[in-house]
Scaffold this active site. Structure first.
Site, PDB file in Angstrom:
ATOM      1  N   ASP A   1      -0.144   5.172   0.822  1.00 26.01           N
ATOM      2  CA  ASP A   1      -0.384   6.165   1.867  1.00 26.01           C
ATOM      3  C   ASP A   1      -0.467   5.539   3.258  1.00 26.01           C
ATOM      4  OD1 ASP A   1      -1.517   9.144   0.779  1.00 26.01           O
ATOM      5  OD2 ASP A   1      -1.327   7.528  -0.683  1.00 26.01           O
TER       6      ASP A   1
ATOM      7  N   ASP B   1      -1.621  -0.767   5.786  1.00 25.73           N
ATOM      8  CA  ASP B   1      -2.187  -0.281   7.053  1.00 25.73           C
ATOM      9  C   ASP B   1      -3.703  -0.342   7.061  1.00 25.73           C
ATOM     10  OD1 ASP B   1      -3.242   3.008   6.851  1.00 25.73           O
ATOM     11  OD2 ASP B   1      -2.361   2.004   5.112  1.00 25.73           O
TER      12      ASP B   1
ATOM     13  N   ASP C   1       0.873  -1.167   0.000  1.00 21.98           N
ATOM     14  CA  ASP C   1       0.000   0.000   0.000  1.00 21.98           C
ATOM     15  C   ASP C   1       0.915   1.223   0.000  1.00 21.98           C
ATOM     16  OD1 ASP C   1      -2.388   1.595   0.422  1.00 21.98           O
ATOM     17  OD2 ASP C   1      -1.695   1.835   2.485  1.00 21.98           O
TER      18      ASP C   1
END
Length: 392
Positions: free
Chosen positions: A130, A356, A128
């Site tokens: 961001d 996240d 991922d």
């Protein structure tokens, strides 16, 4: 592996380690990896050694750099992955090449092993973007400063500054004004509409390209397409974006020009200070993976493709992710992107997801892929440690 994680107090990583299994390079890679000394060079020409400075010339806080290099920065402030380990006996050998028709094509001296084919990849790390590799959105919302006790006004200010640079680059150099309503999952998704025309003197500003209403449905492989002429002009723009990315991924300063280059360097320094070298730690893990034979980093982000490429360049990740390894899940979702990645690299590869968010974790579990959660910088440190010891 339990003792390694216990040393970090991070036993939550055990499921990911067990699911992925230990990393074992192919047996013909018998030499130890050769890494240069840990050294970071910045655009100001300074060179920094362990214990002295971090990413762009300031205190390295509490992080302890490795004794050997995992990454470095060029004179343009760009991330440079370490050289891949050589294959013993492969350099300076003479090989016979066989064409697709089965006929011998003569002999070619090989001095630099070609990158592995997609089908030869053993392990794929799906990242991922961001709040995993980079800190961006949480600066704007204030959640990063609240969680980690940082100056909220400073965090928001830096977030807005980076946001302006991201969209300025996307609009001015990457055709985002033209492409925003015709987003693609992958840079090559409309390549079949490209006739290969020389674009060196092509004038994009006067070719009459306009994004029609409802263009989004035209560009998702739904079977509905715009006219041939319009699709060709669209493909030209994505080809030029690919050329710009590949040309400037190690020289973003050259792409920005002065005074934007100096502004960008200042922003990068201040963001790394505020985030306690979060990006530096992520780059370390990315570089460890890139240094392995037959391992690859792939990026799957919910950001639209063009702004995502702008982010990757401005955060100095251009060499960590070839443009072919970047996917946007904005319109299709991450599960669809994960499926594309799986089809590309095949069933034999092991897939490890690093992120996240709930979406990538849910998809990873559904596809029985090990998931490494990143919620703080220590999670990236633990990931690097597991990679260093070939536990992942």
């Amino acid at each position: 592996e339990t003792s390694v994680m216990a040393a970090y107090g991070q036993t939550q990583y055990s499921p990911a380690l067990q699911a992925a299994g230990p990393y074992t390079p192919y047996t013909h890679h018998t030499q130890a990896y050769s890494m240069p000394s840990y050294n970071i060079k910045t655009e100001d020409g300074l060179s920094h050694s362990p214990g002295q400075t971090g990413l762009l010339g300031y205190s390295n806080f509490n992080s302890t750099p490795p004794s050997q290099a995992l990454y470095s920065y060029s004179a343009h402030g760009e991330y440079q992955p370490p050289p891949s380990p050589s294959t013993p006996g492969k350099e300076e050998t003479v090989q016979t090449r066989r064409g697709s028709d089965g006929k011998l094509r003569g002999r070619k001296r090989v001095t630099d092993p070609a990158p592995p084919l997609d089908s030869d990849i053993e392990r794929v790390f799906i990242w991922d973007l961001d709040e995993t590799i980079i800190i961006f959105h949480s600066l704007l919302t204030g959640s990063f400063s609240t969680r980690f006790g940082k100056d909220s006004s400073k965090a928001v200010s830096l977030g807005l500054w980076m946001e302006e640079m991201i969209f300025n680059l996307a609009d001015s150099r990457l055709f985002f004004n033209d492409l925003e309503e015709c987003d693609q999952v992958h840079i090559d998704d409309v390549a079949s509409d490209d006739n290969g025309q020389d674009l060196s003197t092509y004038n994009f500003g006067t070719d009459g390209f306009q994004t029609p209403a409802g263009a989004g449905s035209l560009c998702l492989g739904s079977g509905v397409h715009g006219g041939v002429d319009w699709m060709r002009k669209l493909a030209f723009r994505y080809r030029r974006v690919k050329e710009i990315y590949s040309t400037y991924k190690n020289n973003v300063g050259g792409l920005l020009g002065s005074p934007k280059r100096e502004e960008w360097l200042q922003l990068r320094r201040e963001m790394e200070v505020l985030t306690d070298l979060w990006l530096t730690q992520a780059l370390k893990a990315l570089a460890l993976i890139n240094s392995r034979p037959n391992c690859v980093n792939v990026l799957v982000t919910t950001t639209q493709l063009i702004p995502a490429l702008s982010k990757v360049l401005l955060y100095g990740l251009g060499s960590a992710f070839p443009i072919e390894n970047i996917y946007s899940a904005t319109k299709t979702g991450k599960e669809s992107c994960f499926e594309r990645v799986s089809q590309r690299f095949g069933r034999r590869a092991v897939y490890v997801v690093v992120g996240d968010g709930v979406e990538e974790e849910t998809v990873a579990k559904k596809k029985t892929m090990p998931f490494w959660r990143v919620s703080c910088r220590a999670d990236l440190e633990a990931l690097s440690h597991a990679l260093e010891l070939d536990y992942l």
